[in-house]
Design an enzyme around this catalytic site. Structure first.
Site, PDB file in Angstrom:
ATOM      1  N   TYR A 267      -1.677  -4.551  -4.980  1.00 56.80           N
ATOM      2  CA  TYR A 267      -2.028  -3.181  -5.349  1.00 56.80           C
ATOM      3  C   TYR A 267      -3.316  -2.735  -4.665  1.00 56.80           C
ATOM      4  O   TYR A 267      -3.346  -1.703  -3.973  1.00 56.80           O
ATOM      5  CB  TYR A 267      -2.156  -3.086  -6.873  1.00 56.80           C
ATOM      6  CG  TYR A 267      -2.598  -1.728  -7.361  1.00 56.80           C
ATOM      7  CD1 TYR A 267      -1.768  -0.617  -7.210  1.00 56.80           C
ATOM      8  CD2 TYR A 267      -3.824  -1.560  -7.983  1.00 56.80           C
ATOM      9  CE1 TYR A 267      -2.165   0.640  -7.663  1.00 56.80           C
ATOM     10  CE2 TYR A 267      -4.223  -0.310  -8.446  1.00 56.80           C
ATOM     11  CZ  TYR A 267      -3.394   0.784  -8.281  1.00 56.80           C
ATOM     12  OH  TYR A 267      -3.794   2.011  -8.727  1.00 56.80           O
TER      13      TYR A 267
ATOM     14  N   LYS B 215      -3.617   0.016  -1.589  1.00 57.18           N
ATOM     15  CA  LYS B 215      -4.405   1.223  -1.846  1.00 57.18           C
ATOM     16  C   LYS B 215      -5.532   1.364  -0.816  1.00 57.18           C
ATOM     17  O   LYS B 215      -5.858   2.485  -0.394  1.00 57.18           O
ATOM     18  CB  LYS B 215      -4.988   1.201  -3.258  1.00 57.18           C
ATOM     19  CG  LYS B 215      -3.960   1.382  -4.366  1.00 57.18           C
ATOM     20  CD  LYS B 215      -3.260   2.725  -4.335  1.00 57.18           C
ATOM     21  CE  LYS B 215      -4.059   3.822  -4.975  1.00 57.18           C
ATOM     22  NZ  LYS B 215      -3.306   5.102  -5.048  1.00 57.18           N
TER      23      LYS B 215
END
Length: 503
Positions: A244, A248
């Protein structure tokens, strides 16, 4: 300019509206500014549901919108909801997957503000975590999605602002004071085995692995597992703790690369761990088990008695409505009519202004569960023992697992063999419980042992500017100093988890 006034007669485009934060943002626009012109919301259709059905079932029908609906009914303004227009699309595709040219051209012609909140934040089924996602999916949405939104934005002739929601944990596990600085294309984190991040190469690695899996006739479950493992592997090679945060960070790089030479404003907003609402539209609303709430639930059910954490680590949390208030203030502050930089980053958290420590959260959690315990399968209260025991290393945690659980597992395994699989179910469930604990600790280690503090100089300046120029500052508060953490957890957050996330 007044924040509420700024959104009057504006056309807003929101991606990721089925997610927690974007729902809060949409609800607040509708509640505070009934004169907003139109709100386009990008939703991915599924084989089971159209975008209209998803908007109704997963957004407008949730408890969050109760207050605004009540206000509409009392004021005879029910038609306001008709200003929310669902658009079928997908940020992982060019033109955001919007097939109808008429719809694309309408958005390009009319939209004033884009809020990109799309992310692979759907919780993992086994460990209630956003951090173990398929690498191909996370790369498509979190990384390439940012680039596609940026490309789409360049075609919007009236666009004043693009706000991109990222995460403060793009910085990985860095220690010390972490500044509000940008990531440059190709940048990796300290300690990375691979010194340069080539996003095109990452795409090719994913495509090649998928081809191999399909050649081997792998099942969907096997493909999902392989993609999750690949994401963690590639993230760690580049210095990030999970897929994640890694993807990002890539998304930020690609947006900034595409931003060069554009004449609208760009805001990258980096919240820390987002918790339940502090005040608006009512206290305690939350959706799903968000990050460390999984530990609260596991401890409350007595599934977890020992955890890996440093009691002196700061755990940076911020209520969801404060994040949304910061989004509103930032958009109004950096409109094209206001003197401000074309690009800015905001850390929205609490570690700098009002820190709370892991040891404090542990004590508050124990205090709450002693007074309001969870119920077991028979409906009886689960009595709490001692506070959650904290160990300081993975070695210590593995030792605990070895001593506490493995002997019992070995006995069950032996009995299962002797009695012709009579204990198969008990052995499988016990084995899963052990693996669950190990995964939970591995996933949350970047938070429970975190030694950083997120600098928020830009955010503090935004707070000061908002106080100075806005008469409705109370409506847009995002100062963590006002939070009394024990009172918030006992009276707001933990009840919210019980009332909304567990039902």
């Amino acid at each position: 300019m007044e924040i509420v006034q700024y959104f009057e007669n504006k056309t807003v485009f929101i991606s990721g509206v089925t997610g927690f934060l974007a729902k809060l943002f949409l609800e607040k626009i509708l509640r505070i500014q009934p004169k907003v012109k139109k709100i386009f919301v990008l939703i991915r259709a599924t084989p089971e549901k159209s975008v209209e059905q998803r908007l109704h079932d997963e957004v407008m029908s949730v408890e969050l919108f109760r207050v605004v609906k009540e206000e509409f009914d009392s004021n005879g303004a029910g038609g306001l909801l008709e200003k929310v227009v669902p658009i079928s699309g997908d940020v992982s595709l060019e033109n955001l997957g919007i097939i109808e040219s008429r719809v694309r051209e309408e958005i390009w012609r009319d939209v004033d503000i884009i809020v990109n909140s799309a992310a692979t934040t759907r919780f993992d089924e086994s460990v209630s975590s956003i951090f173990v996602r398929r690498y191909d999916v996370a790369l498509g949405v979190n990384a390439l999605g940012g680039m596609h939104v940026q490309h789409f934005a360049t075609k919007c002739c009236k666009l004043k602002m693009l706000l991109h929601v990222s995460t403060a944990y793009v910085h990985g596990t860095r220690a010390g004071v972490i500044p509000e600085v940008a990531f440059h294309m190709g940048q990796t984190l300290p300690g990375a085995e691979i010194p340069y991040l080539d996003i095109n190469r990452e795409k090719k690695i994913v495509e090649e692995r998928l081809r191999q899996l399909h050649t081997l006739n792998s099942t969907p479950k096997q493909i999902t597992s392989a993609m999750k493992d690949l994401g963690i592997e590639r993230a760690k090679l580049h210095g990030w703790p999970n897929t994640y945060a890694f993807t990002k960070a890539m998304g930020e790089m690609m947006i900034l690369e595409e931003m060069k030479g554009k004449d609208y404003k760009l805001i990258i907003l980096r919240p820390t761990i987002i918790t339940s609402t502090y005040k608006e539209p009512f206290p305690g609303w939350i959706e799903g088990l968000r990050t460390l709430d999984a530990i609260f639930v596991a401890y409350g059910k007595r599934d977890l008695t020992v955890f890996l954490a440093d009691p002196q680590s700061i755990i940076d949390m911020i209520p969801g409505d404060m994040v949304v208030n910061a989004m509103f203030a930032a958009i109004a502050r950096h409109s094209n009519n206001q003197p401000s930089p074309n690009f800015i980053i905001y850390h929205v958290g609490s570690s700098k202004r009002n820190p709370i420590y892991v040891g404090d959260v542990r004590s508050i959690m124990h205090q709450y569960l002693r007074k309001k315990p969870f119920l077991d399968n028979r409906g009886k209260p689960i009595r709490m023992g001692a506070e959650l025991k904290l160990v300081s290393s993975m070695t210590s945690f593995h030792r605990h697992i070895k001593i506490r659980y493995l002997p019992f597992l070995k006995i069950l395994k032996l009995l299962n063999l002797i009695f012709c699989h009579k204990f198969e179910r008990s052995y499988t469930n016990s084995s899963r419980a052990v693996n669950y604990r190990l995964r939970l600790v591995e996933l949350y280690k970047p938070f429970s042992l975190f030694l950083g503090t997120f600098d928020d100089a830009n955010t503090e300046n935004l707070r000061m500017t908002t106080r100075e120029y806005s008469s409705s500052v109370d409506m847009f508060g995002f100062d963590p100093k006002c939070i009394q953490w024990e009172e918030y957890f006992i009276n707001t957050h933990f009840p919210g988890v019980v009332n909304y996330a567990l039902k």
